[in-house]
Design a protein around this motif. Sequence first.
Motif, mmCIF file in Angstrom:
data_model
loop_
_atom_site.group_PDB
_atom_site.id
_atom_site.type_symbol
_atom_site.label_atom_id
_atom_site.label_comp_id
_atom_site.label_asym_id
_atom_site.label_seq_id
_atom_site.Cartn_x
_atom_site.Cartn_y
_atom_site.Cartn_z
ATOM 1 N N PHE A 1 -40.707 -5.122 -58.738
ATOM 2 C CA PHE A 1 -39.510 -3.967 -58.444
ATOM 3 C C PHE A 1 -39.588 -3.707 -56.898
ATOM 4 O O PHE A 1 -38.781 -2.789 -56.458
ATOM 5 C CB PHE A 1 -39.862 -2.687 -59.090
ATOM 6 C CG PHE A 1 -40.791 -1.731 -58.608
ATOM 7 C CD1 PHE A 1 -40.216 -0.231 -58.354
ATOM 8 C CD2 PHE A 1 -42.193 -1.861 -58.426
ATOM 9 C CE1 PHE A 1 -40.943 0.669 -57.767
ATOM 10 C CE2 PHE A 1 -43.053 -1.039 -58.015
ATOM 11 C CZ PHE A 1 -42.397 0.182 -57.570
ATOM 12 N N LEU A 2 -40.642 -3.991 -56.204
ATOM 13 C CA LEU A 2 -40.647 -3.630 -54.561
ATOM 14 C C LEU A 2 -39.586 -4.300 -53.905
ATOM 15 O O LEU A 2 -39.134 -4.042 -52.807
ATOM 16 C CB LEU A 2 -41.970 -3.815 -53.971
ATOM 17 C CG LEU A 2 -42.990 -3.160 -54.635
ATOM 18 C CD1 LEU A 2 -44.527 -3.651 -54.021
ATOM 19 C CD2 LEU A 2 -43.108 -1.631 -54.404
ATOM 20 N N CYS B 1 -42.456 -2.945 -69.251
ATOM 21 C CA CYS B 1 -43.353 -2.844 -70.420
ATOM 22 C C CYS B 1 -44.393 -1.803 -69.749
ATOM 23 O O CYS B 1 -44.569 -1.780 -68.740
ATOM 24 C CB CYS B 1 -43.997 -4.104 -71.009
ATOM 25 S SG CYS B 1 -44.735 -5.105 -69.815
ATOM 26 N N ASP B 2 -45.448 -1.269 -70.911
ATOM 27 C CA ASP B 2 -46.422 -0.502 -70.608
ATOM 28 C C ASP B 2 -47.911 -0.906 -70.629
ATOM 29 O O ASP B 2 -48.857 -0.284 -70.634
ATOM 30 C CB ASP B 2 -46.290 0.663 -71.525
ATOM 31 C CG ASP B 2 -46.285 -0.128 -72.824
ATOM 32 O OD1 ASP B 2 -46.280 -0.973 -73.262
ATOM 33 O OD2 ASP B 2 -46.086 1.104 -73.931
ATOM 34 N N GLY B 3 -47.672 -2.414 -70.522
ATOM 35 C CA GLY B 3 -49.125 -2.935 -70.499
ATOM 36 C C GLY B 3 -49.685 -3.752 -71.839
ATOM 37 O O GLY B 3 -50.701 -3.906 -71.810
ATOM 38 N N ARG C 1 -44.428 -4.006 -64.831
ATOM 39 C CA ARG C 1 -45.375 -3.170 -65.508
ATOM 40 C C ARG C 1 -44.974 -1.717 -64.999
ATOM 41 O O ARG C 1 -44.581 -1.207 -63.937
ATOM 42 C CB ARG C 1 -46.840 -3.301 -64.669
ATOM 43 C CG ARG C 1 -47.638 -2.238 -65.309
ATOM 44 C CD ARG C 1 -48.053 -2.251 -66.743
ATOM 45 N NE ARG C 1 -48.952 -3.663 -67.017
ATOM 46 C CZ ARG C 1 -50.083 -3.755 -67.000
ATOM 47 N NH1 ARG C 1 -50.891 -2.646 -66.744
ATOM 48 N NH2 ARG C 1 -50.823 -4.801 -67.047
ATOM 49 N N CYS C 2 -44.811 -0.647 -66.080
ATOM 50 C CA CYS C 2 -44.590 0.652 -65.843
ATOM 51 C C CYS C 2 -45.495 1.376 -64.931
ATOM 52 O O CYS C 2 -46.558 1.525 -65.152
ATOM 53 C CB CYS C 2 -44.579 1.409 -67.260
ATOM 54 S SG CYS C 2 -44.053 3.038 -67.247
ATOM 55 N N VAL C 3 -44.873 1.697 -63.848
ATOM 56 C CA VAL C 3 -45.673 2.433 -62.785
ATOM 57 C C VAL C 3 -46.262 3.688 -63.362
ATOM 58 O O VAL C 3 -47.460 4.115 -62.952
ATOM 59 C CB VAL C 3 -44.943 2.599 -61.454
ATOM 60 C CG1 VAL C 3 -45.646 3.268 -60.431
ATOM 61 C CG2 VAL C 3 -44.565 1.242 -60.994
ATOM 62 N N VAL D 1 -36.256 1.022 -62.825
ATOM 63 C CA VAL D 1 -37.053 0.030 -63.577
ATOM 64 C C VAL D 1 -38.587 0.315 -63.497
ATOM 65 O O VAL D 1 -39.408 -0.494 -64.020
ATOM 66 C CB VAL D 1 -36.715 -1.340 -62.992
ATOM 67 C CG1 VAL D 1 -35.411 -1.814 -63.154
ATOM 68 C CG2 VAL D 1 -36.924 -1.696 -61.298
ATOM 69 N N TYR D 2 -39.027 1.127 -62.649
ATOM 70 C CA TYR D 2 -40.179 1.660 -62.475
ATOM 71 C C TYR D 2 -41.139 2.272 -63.376
ATOM 72 O O TYR D 2 -42.306 2.263 -63.573
ATOM 73 C CB TYR D 2 -40.568 2.361 -60.988
ATOM 74 C CG TYR D 2 -40.698 3.892 -61.300
ATOM 75 C CD1 TYR D 2 -41.837 4.652 -61.035
ATOM 76 C CD2 TYR D 2 -39.116 4.551 -61.515
ATOM 77 C CE1 TYR D 2 -41.750 5.985 -61.146
ATOM 78 C CE2 TYR D 2 -39.375 5.784 -61.491
ATOM 79 C CZ TYR D 2 -40.468 6.566 -61.332
ATOM 80 O OH TYR D 2 -40.411 7.760 -61.428
ATOM 81 N N THR D 3 -40.295 2.694 -64.674
ATOM 82 C CA THR D 3 -40.967 3.477 -65.730
ATOM 83 C C THR D 3 -40.302 3.101 -67.112
ATOM 84 O O THR D 3 -38.903 2.721 -66.752
ATOM 85 C CB THR D 3 -40.975 4.793 -65.562
ATOM 86 O OG1 THR D 3 -41.584 5.583 -66.761
ATOM 87 C CG2 THR D 3 -39.637 5.295 -65.173
ATOM 88 N N THR D 4 -41.000 3.264 -68.196
ATOM 89 C CA THR D 4 -40.169 3.242 -69.679
ATOM 90 C C THR D 4 -39.980 4.552 -69.900
ATOM 91 O O THR D 4 -39.508 4.753 -71.304
ATOM 92 C CB THR D 4 -41.238 2.490 -70.540
ATOM 93 O OG1 THR D 4 -42.292 3.004 -70.537
ATOM 94 C CG2 THR D 4 -41.226 0.984 -69.833
ATOM 95 N N ASN D 5 -40.350 5.563 -69.307
ATOM 96 C CA ASN D 5 -39.992 6.999 -69.816
ATOM 97 C C ASN D 5 -38.521 7.413 -70.049
ATOM 98 O O ASN D 5 -38.135 8.066 -70.987
ATOM 99 C CB ASN D 5 -40.486 8.104 -68.608
ATOM 100 C CG ASN D 5 -41.948 8.079 -68.764
ATOM 101 O OD1 ASN D 5 -42.697 7.395 -69.542
ATOM 102 N ND2 ASN D 5 -42.561 8.781 -67.544
#
Length: 199
Positions: free
Chosen positions: A94-95, A4-6, A25-27, A105-109
């Motif tokens: 995700f680390l 998600c984006d926060g 959280r989306c990095v 999984v590090y972004t929702t783009n």
Amino acid sequence: MLVCDGLSALPDAVANVWPQTVVQRCVVHLIRQSLRYASRRDWPEVAADLKPVYTAVNEVQARERLDEFDAKWGHKYGSIATVWQRAWSEFVPFLAFPDSIREVVYTTNSIESPQRSIPPGRHRLRTLPQRTGSAQEDLPGHPRSRPLRMRTQALEQQVEGSAERVRPALRRPPYRRTGIDQSDQPKTTRPKGLKTPKS
């Protein structure tokens, strides 16, 4: 896993239905939020110094890189480290994954980009879904969904049928000619016991 984006209420809502969901959280959104507190001329350097944080091998190394970033930029942009510390529990899941999974999984783009490529108005639902089948069959992408033109024609027929039913109630009142119609005037009643004076 939820990326998600926060949005503050989204993780809680998902946890009520699926308690074992891992919230990530989306990095990219974290980086964008961090750059809001920095001057535009410092964006390239700030972004480059944040990269070791989200490319760290594990959580311990990521914490060390964030402390180094705060030691360098904390006097000027102290709010940036605070942003990452507040989202730390949702940032570190995700680390634990290898790089091939981190890229997913590090972004929702990956979801936002196709939506932006759709011309405005194309993705909007133009008619009300027909409830003859299941809810999935009403969706445009379902193989058994009816074409949009058929749904539009069905909706127009429903609207026309509704108009015919209410048309008598919407008729205009009859046209009245100018002048005073005595039949329409309210009748005055004389109180009992009151005599009309004789002329």
